[in-house]
Structure formats: structure tokens, C-alpha cells
Design a protein around this motif. Sequence first.
Motif, PDB file in Angstrom:
ATOM      1  N   SER A   1      50.672  34.720 -13.984  1.00 57.71           N
ATOM      2  CA  SER A   1      51.238  33.395 -14.210  1.00 57.71           C
ATOM      3  C   SER A   1      52.504  33.200 -13.388  1.00 57.71           C
ATOM      4  CB  SER A   1      51.537  33.186 -15.701  1.00 57.71           C
ATOM      5  OG  SER A   1      52.401  34.200 -16.183  1.00 57.71           O
TER       6      SER A   1
ATOM      7  N   GLN B   1      50.542  22.664  -9.838  1.00 58.19           N
ATOM      8  CA  GLN B   1      50.945  23.462  -8.692  1.00 58.19           C
ATOM      9  C   GLN B   1      50.595  22.826  -7.343  1.00 58.19           C
ATOM     10  OE1 GLN B   1      50.264  27.803  -9.247  1.00 58.19           O
ATOM     11  NE2 GLN B   1      49.198  27.217 -11.117  1.00 58.19           N
TER      12      GLN B   1
ATOM     13  N   LEU C   1      42.733  20.489  -6.922  1.00 56.64           N
ATOM     14  CA  LEU C   1      42.049  21.740  -7.263  1.00 56.64           C
ATOM     15  C   LEU C   1      40.619  21.741  -6.749  1.00 56.64           C
ATOM     16  CD1 LEU C   1      43.199  22.397 -10.952  1.00 56.64           C
ATOM     17  CD2 LEU C   1      43.810  23.726  -8.928  1.00 56.64           C
TER      18      LEU C   1
ATOM     19  N   TYR D   1      39.819  24.815  -4.379  1.00 57.87           N
ATOM     20  CA  TYR D   1      39.459  26.013  -5.132  1.00 57.87           C
ATOM     21  C   TYR D   1      38.061  25.888  -5.701  1.00 57.87           C
ATOM     22  CZ  TYR D   1      44.390  26.982  -4.690  1.00 57.87           C
ATOM     23  OH  TYR D   1      45.634  27.196  -4.164  1.00 57.87           O
TER      24      TYR D   1
ATOM     25  N   LEU E   1      37.795  27.367 -11.206  1.00 59.96           N
ATOM     26  CA  LEU E   1      38.787  26.566 -11.903  1.00 59.96           C
ATOM     27  C   LEU E   1      39.165  27.143 -13.260  1.00 59.96           C
ATOM     28  CD1 LEU E   1      37.553  22.955 -11.088  1.00 59.96           C
ATOM     29  CD2 LEU E   1      39.251  24.338  -9.909  1.00 59.96           C
TER      30      LEU E   1
ATOM     31  N   HIS F   1      41.226  28.541 -16.023  1.00 58.62           N
ATOM     32  CA  HIS F   1      42.655  28.518 -16.333  1.00 58.62           C
ATOM     33  C   HIS F   1      43.438  27.550 -15.453  1.00 58.62           C
ATOM     34  CE1 HIS F   1      41.372  32.033 -18.439  1.00 58.62           C
ATOM     35  NE2 HIS F   1      41.304  32.780 -17.368  1.00 58.62           N
ATOM     36  N   LYS F   2      42.751  26.743 -14.657  1.00 61.95           N
ATOM     37  CA  LYS F   2      43.460  25.803 -13.794  1.00 61.95           C
ATOM     38  C   LYS F   2      43.122  24.354 -14.147  1.00 61.95           C
ATOM     39  CE  LYS F   2      42.953  28.962  -9.841  1.00 61.95           C
ATOM     40  NZ  LYS F   2      41.632  29.544 -10.031  1.00 61.95           N
TER      41      LYS F   2
ATOM     42  N   LEU G   1      47.336  30.478 -17.183  1.00 65.41           N
ATOM     43  CA  LEU G   1      47.405  29.617 -16.007  1.00 65.41           C
ATOM     44  C   LEU G   1      47.706  30.462 -14.781  1.00 65.41           C
ATOM     45  CD1 LEU G   1      47.233  26.652 -15.122  1.00 65.41           C
ATOM     46  CD2 LEU G   1      49.713  26.519 -15.384  1.00 65.41           C
ATOM     47  N   GLN G   2      46.698  30.661 -13.954  1.00 63.14           N
ATOM     48  CA  GLN G   2      46.830  31.503 -12.775  1.00 63.14           C
ATOM     49  C   GLN G   2      47.748  30.855 -11.740  1.00 63.14           C
ATOM     50  OE1 GLN G   2      45.430  34.627 -11.963  1.00 63.14           O
ATOM     51  NE2 GLN G   2      46.746  34.447 -10.166  1.00 63.14           N
ATOM     52  N   GLN G   3      48.710  31.628 -11.243  1.00 63.96           N
ATOM     53  CA  GLN G   3      49.534  31.126 -10.144  1.00 63.96           C
ATOM     54  C   GLN G   3      48.708  31.092  -8.870  1.00 63.96           C
ATOM     55  OE1 GLN G   3      53.008  33.459  -9.247  1.00 63.96           O
ATOM     56  NE2 GLN G   3      53.904  31.859  -7.959  1.00 63.96           N
ATOM     57  N   LEU G   4      48.779  29.981  -8.161  1.00 67.49           N
ATOM     58  CA  LEU G   4      48.009  29.805  -6.943  1.00 67.49           C
ATOM     59  C   LEU G   4      48.855  30.273  -5.766  1.00 67.49           C
ATOM     60  CD1 LEU G   4      46.487  26.319  -7.794  1.00 67.49           C
ATOM     61  CD2 LEU G   4      45.615  28.599  -8.327  1.00 67.49           C
TER      62      LEU G   4
ATOM     63  N   ASP H   1      37.272  33.853  -6.742  1.00 70.48           N
ATOM     64  CA  ASP H   1      38.518  33.146  -6.415  1.00 70.48           C
ATOM     65  C   ASP H   1      38.679  32.876  -4.925  1.00 70.48           C
ATOM     66  OD1 ASP H   1      39.438  32.964  -9.073  1.00 70.48           O
ATOM     67  OD2 ASP H   1      40.159  35.032  -8.992  1.00 70.48           O
TER      68      ASP H   1
END
Length: 376
Positions: free
Chosen positions: A44, A106, A168, A172, A175, A177-178, A228-231, A282
Motif C-alpha cells: 500500500s 492514484q 485504471l 491496468y 483491477l 483492490h483498485k 489498495l495496491q500502490q501503482l 499485474d
Amino acid sequence: MYATQSLQDILFLILYGGVAMLALLAGIYMALRRNNGIISDVNSSSELRRWTAAFFIMSALSHVWWYVLGVYWLTDDRLVRNIVAVNLDHIALVPLVMALLLRMLQDRRRRIWPWVLTQLPIAVFAGVGIATHDGFYGFDVTTYWQVAVMVVFVAYYIHALIRYGRWLRHNYADLEHKEVWQSLLFVVVLFLVYEVYFTNPGVMSREYLAQFNTIVIIVFLLWRVESLQQLDDVKEDDEGAIVVEAPTEADEAESANSPIPSNIGALLHKYCETPGLYLQHDLTLAQLSECIGTNRTYLGTYFVQQGITYNVYINRLRIEYFEQAYIKAIDSDRPFTAQQLAFKCGFRSYSTFSSAFKQFKGQTVTAWMKSQSPED
């Protein structure tokens, strides 16, 4: 803690102190722990964790100043006591909530300071209310102003969420957690909590409900931040804006005539489709553009010209691979599960896979698999 009876209710005081301690511990956890403890395979954002820690710690302090004002200070002047406590909550908690909500998105770095400035009139009106001993300025005007600010913020945030979700899908494939609905849910919950809090005349049922609401917010935020994954591949320009965003409708119309390399389709076939690069978990638009030897702007424009998004392109390939893998597994009569095949196809979760499958095939995974089973 509006009414004096709340200070005489032992069960409420235990709950009140427990919620304050929970908020404090959650804030310390967010501030000091570098790695996720709830969902360990997600990294995160450290900045989001700091804002959330500040919100938790300020929530604990809010419990402290309400208790101190109720027991030790301004005990003989309930009007001034409530004006001070309520507007401290306004000025301290609301901007922190706005900040952490904005940091959940983000796609670009959105400014926080304008929303902090919206709290200055509240301080002024509260001061007038205290000086004149008038609840109209201390409560009514400040509450109406805060409601107006929150309505504007929510409208702005919904617009930002739409852009974020679009960004997103353009950048990506995975998805998990985004997705944006959790953040929108949090905004709705906060509005409900705000309604309970500021329509509370001191009724004990409302006092209890406010504390339980706080517990729900703490638990939800802990889960949301850690899921929430940090991109990491996001890049910003000198003004803090993300370099590549989801194209607007005007951008899409213009990009239809943009000059892009004519061999991108062939490059995708050679370096992505044939070797099965799309099966990588990912995989992002930036990574794919690097692998095929072009830049993400050209690749993003190419997908727009095809009338699809990057997300659609990758997941369509994955669904097609799943169909082939399923048929081969049936023909070879080897044991397998749909979850195992979905993970092999590049999806990190079965729920994401099943949603993508239904989107492309128009039916559920279970229904499709039944249609492929040999008839007795």
C-alpha cells in the motif's frame, strides 16, 4: 458525548474509551508499520498510510477533548463547550478525511490545501458564536457551511472517481483492490455518520450509534488502505500530474487520426500474444509497451483506435486462453478447478476472472462449463 447522562452511563464510557483506544492503536499501526499486516501480498501507499494514521490519531484526540470538556472544562457552559468541541471536529477531522480520500486515487496528485482553506470560515463563525454566546453562529451557520463544502467535495470526488476508474481500465489489466466502488461506499458511509453525529441532541441511542459507526469506519479504512495496491509505475510531471491519463472523449476523437507506428498490431502478436505475455500477473500498459518496443502513449492510442481499452485487450486474451485450457483439461481427463485455471490465465482472483468472463461471454463461468461438458 453531547449530554451529561453520557458521562453517567458506565457502559457508554467503557465503549467510548475503547473506541478511542482502538483509533489510537490503529493510528500507531498505520504510522509505524511499513509492511501490510492484513493483506501481506499488497504494497500500500506509504503516503496514504500516513494520512490515515493522522485521521485515526485525530479521531482518538476528538474523544479526548470531548471528555475533557465535559468533565474538567466549560462544564458550567454547555453551549460554549459544544461549540468548541463540535467545531474542533469540523476543522480537524473533515480535511483529513478529504485528504485520505484523494490519496486513494492514484491517477494524479490532487491538491488538498484548497479543502483545508474551506474550514477557515468555520473557525471564524465558531469564534463569533463563542464571543456572542449565540448558537446560531456556533452551530447552525458552521453546520450549513460544512454541509455545503461536503456536497461540493462529494460532487468533485465522484467526478474524480469516474476519471480514476477510466484511467485504471486504460492502463491496468488486473483491477483487484483498485476498483473505485469501495471509495464511493466510504463517502456514503461518512455522510450517514455525519447525519447521525450532527443531528444528535444528546439521545443515548444516538451516542451509542456514533461510537459503533466510528468502529465501522476504523475497520473499513484499515482494510481499504491495506488492500489498495500502490501503482508503482505511475510517473508524475513537474506539477505533480500523472503523465498518462485515461483519454477523454475529445482525446479519443483526436487520437483516431493520430500518427502511430503501423506495426503495433504485429508487435503485439509477436511479443505478447504468441509467447503468452498476457498471462503475467499485474501486467501494465507501461510494461507491455516496453516489451514490444514502443511507448505507452502510442500503445494507448492504438487501443483507442481499436475501440477497446488495455484492460479489455488483455482480459480477452486471458479468457480465450482459459477456454482452450479448459477444453484440453477435459479432453485429457486430468483433475483441475476453474480457480486453478483462472490463476494460470493471469487473474489474481477468481471474482475478477468471473466478472471478466461474464463480460466477454455473456454468461457465467459455471454455465459455460456446463455447455462444454459432453452429453451422456
